[in-house]
Design a protein around this motif. Structure first.
Motif, PDB file in Angstrom:
ATOM      1  N   THR A 115      -7.304  -4.169   0.040  1.00  0.00           N
ATOM      2  CA  THR A 115      -6.165  -4.964  -0.397  1.00  0.00           C
ATOM      3  C   THR A 115      -5.616  -4.422  -1.702  1.00  0.00           C
ATOM      4  O   THR A 115      -6.359  -4.271  -2.672  1.00  0.00           O
ATOM      5  CB  THR A 115      -6.585  -6.424  -0.604  1.00  0.00           C
ATOM      6  OG1 THR A 115      -7.089  -6.915   0.627  1.00  0.00           O
ATOM      7  CG2 THR A 115      -5.413  -7.263  -1.056  1.00  0.00           C
ATOM      8  N   SER A 120      -3.687  -4.285  -5.307  1.00  0.00           N
ATOM      9  CA  SER A 120      -3.500  -5.245  -6.392  1.00  0.00           C
ATOM     10  C   SER A 120      -2.022  -5.412  -6.661  1.00  0.00           C
ATOM     11  O   SER A 120      -1.181  -4.678  -6.152  1.00  0.00           O
ATOM     12  CB  SER A 120      -4.190  -4.742  -7.665  1.00  0.00           C
ATOM     13  OG  SER A 120      -3.560  -3.549  -8.117  1.00  0.00           O
ATOM     14  N   SER A 137       1.330  -5.482   3.006  1.00  0.00           N
ATOM     15  CA  SER A 137       0.480  -6.635   2.696  1.00  0.00           C
ATOM     16  C   SER A 137       0.997  -7.901   3.368  1.00  0.00           C
ATOM     17  O   SER A 137       0.211  -8.763   3.771  1.00  0.00           O
ATOM     18  CB  SER A 137       0.398  -6.821   1.180  1.00  0.00           C
ATOM     19  OG  SER A 137      -0.371  -5.787   0.614  1.00  0.00           O
ATOM     20  N   VAL A 186      -1.248 -11.271  -2.795  1.00  0.00           N
ATOM     21  CA  VAL A 186      -2.482 -10.641  -3.271  1.00  0.00           C
ATOM     22  C   VAL A 186      -3.588 -11.676  -3.413  1.00  0.00           C
ATOM     23  O   VAL A 186      -4.737 -11.459  -3.005  1.00  0.00           O
ATOM     24  CB  VAL A 186      -2.237  -9.930  -4.621  1.00  0.00           C
ATOM     25  CG1 VAL A 186      -3.565  -9.513  -5.246  1.00  0.00           C
ATOM     26  CG2 VAL A 186      -1.352  -8.720  -4.423  1.00  0.00           C
ATOM     27  N   GLU A 187      -3.231 -12.815  -3.990  1.00  0.00           N
ATOM     28  CA  GLU A 187      -4.231 -13.871  -4.202  1.00  0.00           C
ATOM     29  C   GLU A 187      -4.844 -14.317  -2.882  1.00  0.00           C
ATOM     30  O   GLU A 187      -6.064 -14.463  -2.764  1.00  0.00           O
ATOM     31  CB  GLU A 187      -3.584 -15.055  -4.910  1.00  0.00           C
ATOM     32  CG  GLU A 187      -4.542 -16.214  -5.155  1.00  0.00           C
ATOM     33  CD  GLU A 187      -3.850 -17.403  -5.800  1.00  0.00           C
ATOM     34  OE1 GLU A 187      -4.500 -18.451  -5.959  1.00  0.00           O
ATOM     35  OE2 GLU A 187      -2.647 -17.285  -6.136  1.00  0.00           O
ATOM     36  N   GLU A 246      -7.060 -11.450  -1.357  1.00  0.00           N
ATOM     37  CA  GLU A 246      -8.290 -11.194  -2.095  1.00  0.00           C
ATOM     38  C   GLU A 246      -9.247 -12.372  -2.050  1.00  0.00           C
ATOM     39  O   GLU A 246     -10.462 -12.192  -2.152  1.00  0.00           O
ATOM     40  CB  GLU A 246      -7.967 -10.854  -3.548  1.00  0.00           C
ATOM     41  CG  GLU A 246      -7.272  -9.507  -3.705  1.00  0.00           C
ATOM     42  CD  GLU A 246      -7.013  -9.162  -5.153  1.00  0.00           C
ATOM     43  OE1 GLU A 246      -7.114 -10.083  -6.001  1.00  0.00           O
ATOM     44  OE2 GLU A 246      -6.719  -7.990  -5.443  1.00  0.00           O
ATOM     45  N   SER A 247      -8.730 -13.583  -1.898  1.00  0.00           N
ATOM     46  CA  SER A 247      -9.609 -14.750  -1.885  1.00  0.00           C
ATOM     47  C   SER A 247     -10.225 -14.984  -0.520  1.00  0.00           C
ATOM     48  O   SER A 247     -11.121 -15.814  -0.382  1.00  0.00           O
ATOM     49  CB  SER A 247      -8.835 -16.009  -2.304  1.00  0.00           C
ATOM     50  OG  SER A 247      -7.790 -16.274  -1.391  1.00  0.00           O
ATOM     51  N   PRO A 300     -11.467 -12.279   1.915  1.00  0.00           N
ATOM     52  CA  PRO A 300     -11.682 -10.935   2.452  1.00  0.00           C
ATOM     53  C   PRO A 300     -12.176 -10.986   3.877  1.00  0.00           C
ATOM     54  O   PRO A 300     -12.893 -11.897   4.270  1.00  0.00           O
ATOM     55  CB  PRO A 300     -12.745 -10.354   1.518  1.00  0.00           C
ATOM     56  CG  PRO A 300     -13.463 -11.541   0.987  1.00  0.00           C
ATOM     57  CD  PRO A 300     -12.408 -12.613   0.861  1.00  0.00           C
TER      58      PRO A 300
END
Length: 348
Positions: free
Chosen positions: A11, A13, A71, A102-103, A106-107, A109
């Protein structure tokens, strides 16, 4: 080849979005297909039908994906893998900025798409109730899936998501990690004018139905003196009480659910008639330290544990002399543990 078989790339940033490695040319659909393991026809369909696709054009008018576009596709694939309809998933993804995407990625996976790995996501549901089960993974994606179903006013998908979450873990963890965050998110979107009140009502009403189904399914297991569950006299929020009732039922604890806005006199009358071992009171709105209810408890002549939860209760509450004890709990798990193990309850 399966549409979604390749593992996703790492992912990116938020800073990587700003520093796109190929800002002029971008990525063609074939490269994105190989990179994410999503079939090119699926990518073209998402672009044509739902607007989730490439945003750059070359000098020859060929469309190319940026890192942000990729993304968005990855998050859409994850949502649709959770059972969210494609249009609902697209509406949700397109409403987010780069940081929010992104949040969410990433939260939670895991695979960008395809069938979720059941060995990875399904938690144990042993007899230990709220203790011992692993936390729900992909909770952020599940929250987003519920919000997307709310946007689409899609009751079937929403009900399926609620049941899926409660199959993965106990009601306590489901409430803390998925249901309560989803309700807050829907409420925030409504207050911001980005979601209609009908979506908020649908979200809460369907959750009420699913929680009550848990209570019905465990009705034959409950035993012993019931715990009284009630909201303070002007408290309108009662979904936390329903979640608590469902989790107590899973633990074999009987309860008497009175719901929100229970007048102090009526509550005390109920206590005198049923003589429970414990009563749980919920308050999200600010309460006064000295209220008539506390003095009404002077009529109680049997051991009674008053458990209070929610952010509305003041410090320094004083009880009249007698057999009543007061316990303040800070979270859902502690409330369940306290009510399950209180005198006369079931020890786990």
């Amino acid at each position: 080849m399966n549409e979604m078989t390749q593992p996703p790339a790492a992912t990116p940033s938020a800073t990587e979005f700003d520093a796109d490695p190929v800002p002029r040319l971008g990525w063609p659909v074939g490269v994105v297909s190989e990179r994410l393991g999503i079939a090119a026809p699926t990518l073209r369909s998402w672009d044509r039908r739902h607007g989730v696709g490439p945003s750059l054009r070359t000098s020859g008018n060929h469309r190319r994906y940026t890192e942000l576009d990729i993304s968005r596709v990855r998050l859409m694939a994850r949502l649709t893998a959770q059972g969210v309809p494609a249009q609902s998933a697209a509406d949700s993804v397109l409403s987010m900025d780069a940081a929010a995407i992104v949040e969410h990625l990433e939260s939670s996976p895991g695979p960008a798409s395809g069938t979720p790995d059941s060995n990875r996501t399904i938690g144990a549901r042993g007899a230990g109730g709220t203790g011992g089960a692993p936390a729900l993974e992909d909770s952020a994606a599940l929250v987003e899936a519920i919000v997307a179903a709310a946007r689409a006013l899609d009751p079937r998908t929403m009900a399926q998501l609620y049941r899926q979450v409660m199959r993965r873990s106990d009601v306590g963890r489901a409430w803390v990690e998925v249901f309560a965050p989803a309700l807050r998110r829907v409420g925030d979107l409504w207050q911001e004018g980005r979601l209609g009140v009908q979506a908020e009502h649908l979200t809460s009403e369907l959750l009420q139905s699913e929680l009550r189904a848990v209570v019905r399914a465990n009705r034959l297991r409950v035993a012993g003196s019931p715990v009284v569950l009630a909201g303070a006299d002007d408290e309108q929020h009662h979904l936390p009480l329903l979640a608590l009732e469902a989790e107590l039922a899973r633990n074999g604890v009987a309860s008497l659910f009175l719901g929100p806005r229970v007048p102090a006199e009526a509550l005390v009358s109920t206590l005198r008639e049923t003589r429970p071992r414990a009563v749980f009171l919920w308050a999200s709105l600010p309460r006064q330290r000295t209220e008539a209810f506390w003095q009404h408890l002077a009529v109680v002549d049997w051991p009674l544990e008053v458990v209070i939860g929610g952010p509305g209760w003041s410090e320094g509450i004083e009880l009249p002399d007698g057999p009543v004890t007061l316990t303040r709990v800070a979270d859902f798990t502690t409330a369940v543990r306290t009510l399950v193990s209180s005198p006369g309850g079931l020890s786990r």
